[in-house]
Design a protein around this motif. Structure first.
Motif, short mmCIF file in Angstrom:
data_model
loop_
_atom_site.label_atom_id
_atom_site.label_comp_id
_atom_site.label_asym_id
_atom_site.label_seq_id
_atom_site.Cartn_x
_atom_site.Cartn_y
_atom_site.Cartn_z
N ILE A 150 9.86 10.09 11.41
CA ILE A 150 10.77 9.18 12.18
C ILE A 150 10.39 9.40 13.77
CG2 ILE A 150 13.11 8.86 12.67
CD1 ILE A 150 13.85 9.29 9.72
N TYR A 151 10.30 10.66 14.07
CA TYR A 151 10.22 10.98 15.36
C TYR A 151 9.10 10.19 15.88
CZ TYR A 151 9.44 13.11 19.88
OH TYR A 151 9.10 13.18 21.28
N VAL A 152 7.95 10.57 15.39
CA VAL A 152 6.78 9.88 15.82
C VAL A 152 6.68 8.36 15.60
CG1 VAL A 152 4.10 9.85 15.75
CG2 VAL A 152 5.35 12.14 15.56
N PHE A 153 6.90 7.94 14.47
CA PHE A 153 6.64 6.42 14.33
C PHE A 153 7.67 5.65 14.55
CE2 PHE A 153 3.62 8.67 11.55
CZ PHE A 153 2.06 8.22 11.96
N ALA A 154 8.91 6.04 14.47
CA ALA A 154 10.15 4.90 14.75
C ALA A 154 10.48 5.23 16.05
CB ALA A 154 11.12 5.44 13.63
N TYR A 155 10.60 6.54 16.55
CA TYR A 155 11.48 6.76 17.84
C TYR A 155 10.46 6.32 18.84
CZ TYR A 155 13.66 8.90 21.84
OH TYR A 155 14.16 8.91 22.94
N HIS A 156 9.22 7.35 18.78
CA HIS A 156 8.14 7.34 19.82
C HIS A 156 7.33 6.09 20.01
CE1 HIS A 156 6.63 9.54 23.12
NE2 HIS A 156 5.48 9.54 22.80
N ARG A 158 7.39 3.69 17.65
CA ARG A 158 8.37 2.31 17.29
C ARG A 158 7.38 1.23 16.51
NH1 ARG A 158 12.72 0.73 21.74
NH2 ARG A 158 13.33 2.99 22.24
N TRP A 159 6.63 1.87 15.52
CA TRP A 159 5.82 1.14 14.69
C TRP A 159 6.54 0.77 13.48
CZ3 TRP A 159 0.61 4.37 14.66
CH2 TRP A 159 -0.28 4.16 16.09
N LEU A 160 7.48 1.71 13.16
CA LEU A 160 7.96 1.54 11.98
C LEU A 160 9.52 1.80 11.96
CD1 LEU A 160 5.54 3.84 9.41
CD2 LEU A 160 6.12 1.32 9.24
N PRO A 161 10.45 1.03 11.12
CA PRO A 161 11.88 1.13 11.08
C PRO A 161 12.12 2.46 10.71
CG PRO A 161 11.17 -0.29 9.38
CD PRO A 161 9.83 0.03 10.07
N ALA A 162 13.26 2.97 11.37
CA ALA A 162 13.73 4.64 11.05
C ALA A 162 14.33 4.52 9.55
CB ALA A 162 14.55 4.68 12.05
N GLY A 163 14.79 3.53 9.13
CA GLY A 163 15.54 3.74 7.80
C GLY A 163 15.82 2.27 7.10
N ALA A 169 7.60 -2.43 5.39
CA ALA A 169 7.32 -1.46 6.32
C ALA A 169 8.37 -0.30 6.35
CB ALA A 169 7.54 -1.99 7.76
N VAL A 172 7.36 2.58 3.80
CA VAL A 172 5.71 3.62 4.16
C VAL A 172 6.22 5.12 4.60
CG1 VAL A 172 4.02 3.75 6.07
CG2 VAL A 172 4.59 1.51 5.21
#
Lengths: 303, 555
Positions: A150-156, A158-163, A169, A172
């Motif tokens: 979540i930290y890398v792909f959602a927060y930082h 922003r490639w994927l939704p956090a939840g 998507a 993943v």
């Protein structure tokens, strides 16, 4: 046929024992579904107990519950009075099963691929890298991995939704988090068995007969090396389905996993029983299927 | 790095033991190429001010049937989709389904005149809808957990407990289509605010009778509030849209609310930071101090108090001097500022801030002030010595009981250390699973335990009547005849002056005897983007979106 009959009897006795144990253990734990920080007036409590038949003698509740489990009609949840346990199990399991199937598929493909590659490049850098990654996959708890993803792909990035759940998507990260451990286990299983199989005489024979290396590895060697993976599939399916609670919770996925824990915390008797019996039946059936699959892959095994 | 990201990341690791740091970094490197570009939802931001609010309530509302609900999550949704006779707004009690009302001189009879409002299926809202809804709540077969919220009504308790079987004798009648008459057992000055409470909201009779689970799905739900349920995916989200049948629809500005149920605070915080959420009511307690410090989270007052419950029936806490010593020996300022860091206020009395006295117009708490000094170690030591335990010598082995979570554990350890340091007393700690804790506390099997109370309505009585002799929530075994008399008298009179005088006096007795040791007053913590305006948060912990709107999001 006789074997099937025996299995059926054992299955029914197992499920009955689980049902009975769960029922009495659940009732032995202090606190009930209606105990709360704000005490209910005695009249209100009496009405609630009457409505859910908690005022019946225990033996009658037990028999009633056995009957309702047998016909799979577990009534309303205590916590969610407008939803039946059947609804909760059906809706939740649909999501958990989809997530679990994705994770198992990823674990099988990636695990077998990495395992075979590691065996073929035994003691060289691809092998070392794969085993290093596998050690990591086994040692990192999935909630840490989830948080990290979540930290890398959602927060930082922003490639994927956090939840949440529903779009491709959104599947993943939870799939990766859930697949990491089984991928690592399968990779190690396949690698060690592959190494063993490759040293056996029949492989030398295959090679001597001039079969292509790919055919030797993927048709002849892999078939033997993959047997322990099939044994592992039963516990894996069970682990992925029942152990997805943490991942489901972190990614806000509406699966059944959370009810496993939440229903106990809430003393939601009907949901506790429903989820326990549903998973128990599922595990028993999964074990039977694994036995059958084992026999299909290796006809020498007699059940 | 914005948002103190690494700190967020590091906290997760520390919580997990931290051992996997190095290996995790390698895995991330390995996974780096896997992520496909996704729809994080922050693209395509609306240019103008699209009246859509993305909110998080944390979990599935257990039910949206007003008769069956008991929790704040359900209350929050039902406030949007239903409306009672009144509604609590920024200016206090406002007309809801009732346009006007008359109150008899003895304050026992309320006559509500309903407005021309309709249900979301077009049927008119009638006085009979209320009669039906309230009698349904009180019917023993409905088994409504909050039925006692209606016990103020004449014969309501008797009907609910089965003593009385004729519902016609309950004090609620439809005089005609649009006139509802309610007769009370005793004067209840806060009755008008109670008529806004979910348990007293109306229901649509034909809908309820045709389907017992009508309140479990969007398709079968019939409400009368400012919003309508458009979609409800269980455990995932509820979508509400503005209702075009609501009587006051011109006031409602939001067109849509997309309310998700993300239980994991850190995930919700990430969604808020990403712009997937405009407001978020579910935060990870460990992140709150940092989010408050950086201005990313806000607090609103909440009438709740966390205390230490003394078992006043057992030695040594049957002695008020010991109870007082234990209360005074704690440093609340340090607890609030260094441990909780969540905007809570030290409690030096029992009734929280935020409850007005209608006679004086002042806040009940401010009017009475503090009843003791925080961290008054000297007095605490003196009292303990007077009780026979100088410097804690000879003090029996006692245990502090709490339900297990990070905050409670940190508090328990702080209390333990302060009691040891300031009084020379060694207190054991014991944690329990929530329901086991409740049961143990209820049975009085403890010396000291954690106590918490959130008010049900905006009146000091919601706190003070807890401690009457034999009260259902009196888990401390305390009894004081003078206290009982003051509370009984306050409950029987409609004279606000007498009521508030009695309640102040009762609180003084409670604090004199230190039957409980107040520690801090709670707050409601939430995240809200600056362009979200007009959300009304009550001190009871509920949120009302009737007046909410979006302004300046595109800027």
């Amino acid at each position: 046929m006789q074997y099937a009959g025996q299995r059926l009897v054992v299955t029914i006795i197992t499920l009955w024992a689980i049902a009975t144990l769960t029922f009495f253990m659940m009732r032995a734990v202090p606190g009930g579904p209606f105990s709360a920080e704000k005490e209910l007036p005695p009249a209100v409590l009496a009405n609630l107990e009457a409505r859910y038949h908690l005022d019946w003698p225990l033996w009658r509740q037990y028999l009633d519950y056995l009957y309702r489990t047998a016909v799979w009609d577990l009534g309303p949840s205590f916590t969610y009075p407008n939803r039946t346990v059947n609804d909760i199990v059906r809706d939740g399991f649909r999501v958990s099963a989809a997530l679990g199937a994705l994770a198992i598929a990823v674990a099988l493909v990636a695990g077998i691929g990495v395992g075979v590659a590691a065996a073929l490049y035994h003691a060289r850098w691809p092998d070392r890298l794969a085993m290093f990654a596998a050690t990591m996959g086994i040692s990192i708890p999935n909630f840490i991995l989830s948080g990290l993803l979540i930290y890398v792909f959602a927060y930082h990035l922003r490639w994927l939704p956090a939840g949440l759940w529903g779009k491709p998507a959104q599947a993943v990260m939870p799939t990766l988090a859930l697949a990491a451990l089984p991928t690592a286990v399968i990779a190690r299983l396949v690698r060690s068995n592959m190494l063993e199989v490759l040293r056996q005489d029949f492989i030398t024979v295959c090679q001597a007969k001039g079969l292509s290396p790919a055919r030797v590895v993927f048709v002849h060697a892999l078939r033997s090396a993959v047997l322990p993976v099939i044994t592992y599939l039963g516990p894996l399916a069970a682990g992925v389905l029942t152990g997805s609670f943490v991942v489901e919770n972190i990614f806000a996925i509406p699966g059944l996993g959370k009810y496993f824990v939440q229903s106990v915390t809430n003393r939601d008797y009907s949901v506790i029983m429903g989820v326990t019996m549903f998973y128990s039946a599922l595990l028993v059936v999964a074990n039977v299927l694994v036995d059958l699959a084992y026999r299909l892959v290796d006809p020498r095994i007699r059940l | 790095m914005a948002y103190g990201g690494w700190r967020w990341f590091w906290r997760r690791f520390r919580r997990a033991g931290g051992a996997a740091l190095v290996s995790a970094v390698v895995v991330v490197a390995a996974l780096g190429g896997c992520g496909a570009p996704g729809s994080s939802g922050d693209g395509g931001a609306a240019g103008g001010d699209e009246q859509v609010l993305n909110d998080n309530i944390g979990s599935e509302p257990p039910t949206l049937d007003p008769a069956l609900m008991t929790d704040l999550t359900s209350f929050q949704i039902v406030n949007s989709v239903m409306e009672g006779l009144t509604r609590i707004g920024p200016d206090g009690v406002e007309p809801g389904m009732a346009e006007t009302w008359d109150i008899s001189d003895d304050q026992l009879t309320y006559t509500f005149h309903l407005r021309d409002a309709v249900w979301q299926n077009g049927d008119p809202v009638t006085a009979n809808d209320f009669v039906y809804a309230w009698l349904r709540v009180l019917n023993p077969e409905t088994a409504a957990p909050y039925a006692y919220q209606l016990y103020y009504i004449k014969n309501a308790e008797a009907y609910n407990s089965g003593e009385l079987t004729d519902p016609a004798q309950v004090g609620v009648k439809a005089l005609d289509e649009k006139t509802l008459q309610v007769t009370l057992e005793a004067p209840t000055p806060y009755f008008l605010s109670l008529t806004a409470f979910p348990t007293l909201m109306p229901v649509h009779q034909a809908t309820v009778e045709s389907n017992p689970n009508w309140a479990g799905e969007a398709t079968t739900y019939v409400g009368n509030g400012p919003f309508k349920i458009a979609e409800w995916v269980h455990d995932s989200h509820i979508d509400l849209v503005k209702s075009d049948t609501y009587w006051d629809k011109d006031t409602v500005r939001l067109e849509k609310m997309h309310i998700v149920m993300v239980n994991e605070g850190s995930t919700a915080e990430t969604m808020f930071a990403n712009g997937d959420l405009d407001s978020n009511g579910n935060l990870n307690p460990q992140d709150v101090p940092q989010l408050l410090a950086s201005g990313e989270a806000k607090t609103s007052p909440m009438i709740s108090v966390t205390s230490i419950y003394f078992n006043t029936k057992k030695e040594p806490f049957d002695d008020p001097r010991v109870r007082k010593a234990f209360t005074l020996a704690l440093d609340r300022k340090a607890i609030v500022e260094q441990i909780l860091k969540g905007g809570q206020k030290p409690a030096l009395a029992f009734v929280p801030f935020g409850i007005p006295n209608p006679v004086s117009g002042k806040d009940f708490r401010e009017e009475a002030g503090d009843y003791f000094t925080d961290a008054d170690v000297e007095t605490a030591r003196r009292l303990l010595a007077e009780a026979g335990y100088p410097n804690g010598q000879g003090f029996p082995k006692v245990t502090y009981l709490y339900n297990d979570n990070d905050t409670n554990r940190a508090l328990a350890e702080a209390y333990q250390q302060m009691w040891k340091q300031n009084l020379g007393v060694q207190v054991e700690l014991q944690s329990m699973e929530w329901k086991v804790f409740l049961e143990t506390q209820r049975q009085g099997n403890y010396d000291l335990s954690r106590g918490n109370w959130v008010g049900d309505y905006l009146d000091p009585m919601t706190f003070l009547d807890l401690w009457v002799t034999g009260g259902g929530n009196n888990r401390i075994g305390w009894s004081n005849p003078e206290y009982d008399r003051l509370i009984a008298e306050a409950k029987a009179t409609s004279d606000q002056e007498i009521r508030f005088r009695n309640m102040h006096e009762a609180e003084r007795i409670l604090m004199d005897e230190m039957a409980i040791g107040p520690i801090f007053f709670g707050v409601n913590v939430y995240q809200e983007k600056p362009y979200v305006k007009g959300v009304f948060r009550t001190a009871l912990g509920t949120t009302d979106y009737k007046w909410a709107y979006i302004e300046g999001k595109g800027q």
